[in-house]
Scaffold this motif. Sequence first.
Motif, short mmCIF file in Angstrom:
data_model
loop_
_atom_site.label_atom_id
_atom_site.label_comp_id
_atom_site.label_asym_id
_atom_site.label_seq_id
_atom_site.Cartn_x
_atom_site.Cartn_y
_atom_site.Cartn_z
N HIS A 47 0.83 -1.21 0.00
CA HIS A 47 0.00 0.00 0.00
C HIS A 47 0.87 1.26 0.00
O HIS A 47 0.52 2.26 -0.65
N ALA A 48 1.99 1.22 0.71
CA ALA A 48 2.89 2.37 0.72
C ALA A 48 3.44 2.62 -0.68
O ALA A 48 3.52 3.77 -1.13
N ALA A 49 3.81 1.56 -1.39
CA ALA A 49 4.33 1.70 -2.75
C ALA A 49 3.25 2.22 -3.69
O ALA A 49 3.52 3.04 -4.58
N ALA A 50 2.01 1.76 -3.49
CA ALA A 50 0.91 2.22 -4.35
C ALA A 50 0.64 3.70 -4.14
O ALA A 50 0.38 4.44 -5.10
N LEU A 51 0.71 4.17 -2.90
CA LEU A 51 0.54 5.60 -2.64
C LEU A 51 1.67 6.41 -3.26
O LEU A 51 1.45 7.48 -3.83
N ALA A 52 2.89 5.90 -3.13
CA ALA A 52 4.04 6.60 -3.71
C ALA A 52 3.88 6.73 -5.22
O ALA A 52 4.24 7.76 -5.81
N ALA A 53 3.32 5.71 -5.87
CA ALA A 53 3.11 5.76 -7.31
C ALA A 53 2.09 6.83 -7.69
O ALA A 53 2.10 7.33 -8.81
N LEU A 54 1.23 7.19 -6.75
CA LEU A 54 0.24 8.25 -6.98
C LEU A 54 0.80 9.64 -6.65
O LEU A 54 0.09 10.63 -6.76
N GLY A 55 2.08 9.68 -6.23
CA GLY A 55 2.68 10.96 -5.85
C GLY A 55 2.42 11.33 -4.42
O GLY A 55 2.53 12.50 -4.04
N ALA A 56 2.08 10.34 -3.59
CA ALA A 56 1.85 10.56 -2.16
C ALA A 56 2.80 9.66 -1.37
O ALA A 56 2.41 8.58 -0.93
N PRO A 57 4.06 10.07 -1.21
CA PRO A 57 5.02 9.21 -0.51
C PRO A 57 4.57 8.91 0.92
O PRO A 57 4.04 9.79 1.61
N ALA A 58 4.76 7.67 1.34
CA ALA A 58 4.39 7.25 2.70
C ALA A 58 5.67 7.01 3.48
O ALA A 58 6.53 6.23 3.05
N PHE A 59 5.82 7.65 4.62
CA PHE A 59 7.05 7.53 5.40
C PHE A 59 6.74 7.77 6.87
O PHE A 59 5.74 8.39 7.23
N ALA A 60 7.61 7.24 7.73
CA ALA A 60 7.48 7.49 9.16
C ALA A 60 8.06 8.85 9.49
O ALA A 60 9.01 9.31 8.85
N CYS A 61 7.49 9.50 10.49
CA CYS A 61 7.87 10.87 10.83
C CYS A 61 8.01 11.01 12.34
O CYS A 61 7.13 10.57 13.08
N THR A 62 9.09 11.60 12.79
CA THR A 62 9.22 11.89 14.21
C THR A 62 8.43 13.15 14.56
O THR A 62 8.19 14.00 13.68
N PRO A 63 8.04 13.33 15.80
CA PRO A 63 7.35 14.56 16.18
C PRO A 63 8.18 15.81 15.89
O PRO A 63 7.62 16.86 15.53
N ASP A 64 9.50 15.72 16.01
CA ASP A 64 10.34 16.90 15.75
C ASP A 64 10.35 17.29 14.27
O ASP A 64 10.53 18.46 13.94
N LEU A 65 10.16 16.32 13.38
CA LEU A 65 10.16 16.61 11.95
C LEU A 65 8.80 17.07 11.45
O LEU A 65 8.69 17.74 10.42
N PHE A 66 7.74 16.76 12.18
CA PHE A 66 6.39 17.04 11.71
C PHE A 66 6.15 18.50 11.32
O PHE A 66 5.51 18.75 10.28
N PRO A 67 6.61 19.49 12.09
CA PRO A 67 6.39 20.88 11.66
C PRO A 67 6.96 21.19 10.28
O PRO A 67 6.33 21.88 9.48
N GLU A 68 8.16 20.65 9.98
CA GLU A 68 8.75 20.88 8.66
C GLU A 68 7.95 20.19 7.55
O GLU A 68 7.80 20.72 6.44
N VAL A 69 7.43 18.99 7.85
CA VAL A 69 6.60 18.28 6.87
C VAL A 69 5.34 19.10 6.57
O VAL A 69 4.95 19.30 5.41
N MET A 70 4.70 19.62 7.61
CA MET A 70 3.49 20.41 7.41
C MET A 70 3.79 21.71 6.69
O MET A 70 3.02 22.15 5.83
N ALA A 71 4.91 22.34 7.02
CA ALA A 71 5.28 23.59 6.35
C ALA A 71 5.47 23.35 4.85
O ALA A 71 5.00 24.13 4.02
N ALA A 72 6.15 22.27 4.50
CA ALA A 72 6.37 21.95 3.09
C ALA A 72 5.04 21.68 2.38
O ALA A 72 4.82 22.12 1.25
N ALA A 73 4.13 20.96 3.05
CA ALA A 73 2.84 20.66 2.44
C ALA A 73 2.02 21.93 2.23
O ALA A 73 1.38 22.10 1.18
#
Length: 387
Positions: free
Chosen positions: A352-378
Amino acid sequence: MAGGDVSGGDAERLRRWRMVLGGGEADGTGCALGGADAGMDAALGALYGADGGRGRKRAGERSAGLGGSAPQVARWLGDIRTYFPTSVVQVMQRDAIQRLGLSALLLEPEMLEAVEPDVHLVGTLLSLNKAMPETTRETARAVVRKVVEQVEKRLASRTRATLTGALDRSARISRPRHADIDWDRTIRANLKNYLPEHRTVVPERLVGYGRAARAVKKEVVLCIDQSGSMAASVVYASVFGAVLASMRSIATRLVVFDTAVVDLTDQLDDPVDVLFGTQLGGGTDINRALAYCQSKITRPADTVVVLISDLYEGGIRDEMLKRVAAMKAAGVEFVALLALSDEGAPAYDRDHAAALAALGAPAFACTPDLFPEVMAAALEKRPLPVP
C-alpha cells in the motif's frame, strides 16, 4: 579471583558482572551486593527474574517478586524511581505491563499515582478507557494531561513558528499593487540597492500580500488510525491537532477511525478530551475514513490531508487508492505518515505504501520533531522533507 585479594578496578568489574548475571550459584563472581546495589538488584529481579517475574527461581537466576499483587507492584514502582533515571523507569514500566500483564492494575488510582507518565503509558490507559471505573478516570486524566503538557512544551512553540513562516511565504506575492506592498520586507530585500548619495533604497523587487491571499485560510485534515499499534502516533497527533487549531490562519479537522469514523474536531481545544474520545484497538477501514474526509473538503487547492496509519487496510484497497488519486487531482496536498512517533522504523503494509508513492503521495514514518517541517512543506506545496 573472587576468593583472593581483588583490586578496586577488578572489584568494580565483578560488581557489574554480578548485576548483569543476577546472582546465584551459576554466576561465578562470588560477589555479594549491599546497600543500593542490593535494592537495585531486587528491583531488576522482580521484573526480569525467572519465568518473567512470576515467582519461580532456578539456580543462577534472580528471584521474582511482583506477581499480581497491587501493594507489591506499587512498592516496586517506588523502588525503581529511587534507583534508576526516568528514561530507564519508563522502559521498565513498559516491560512490566507487557511481560507480567499488569494492565488491570492500572485501573486502580493508587497505582496510577505511582507510575512515571510517558507516551506509552498513555497508550495503555487509552486502550483501557472503556473498562476504567469512575474512581480511576480522573486520576487517569491527570496522568494523560501531564504527558500532553510535556509534549506541548516540547513541540508547540516550534510548530507555530514554523507554520506561521510557511503561511507567510505561501501568501507572499512578488508583484503587489501599491496598496498591498509590505514595505518592511521590501526594504530589507533591497538593502543592497541603497544609494547613500540619495539616502534611498531602489526597490528592484517588491514584496507584498494580495488581498485574496490574505483572506484565504488553509485547511488541514488529520486522519488518524486508532488501531492498537498506533497508540503513540495518536497521542502526538492529538497534541499537534490542538496546536494547529489554535492558529487563526489554519482551519483544522481531526478524524479518528478504526472500522468506524469519529470526528473529534469540536474537542480540539483540549487534546486530553480528544485522546479520551479515541478507542484504541479494533479493525481498520482507511477507505471509509478517507471518504468522510473527502466529503468535508470544500477548497481542495487550499487543503492538506494527513493520513497517519500503518496502511494495514481492512476496507476496499482499490477504492482507497482511487480516493487518494481523486483528492490529488483536485489539488489537495496528501501526506501519508506510517507513524508519528520516536519509536523507530514501524511495521507497515509495504504494498500500500508503494501504491501511494506511485500516486505521488510518498508514505514515510515521521518523528514529532520533523512534523512541523513536513506540514510547512505541504502548506507551501513544495517537496516534503522525507527522512
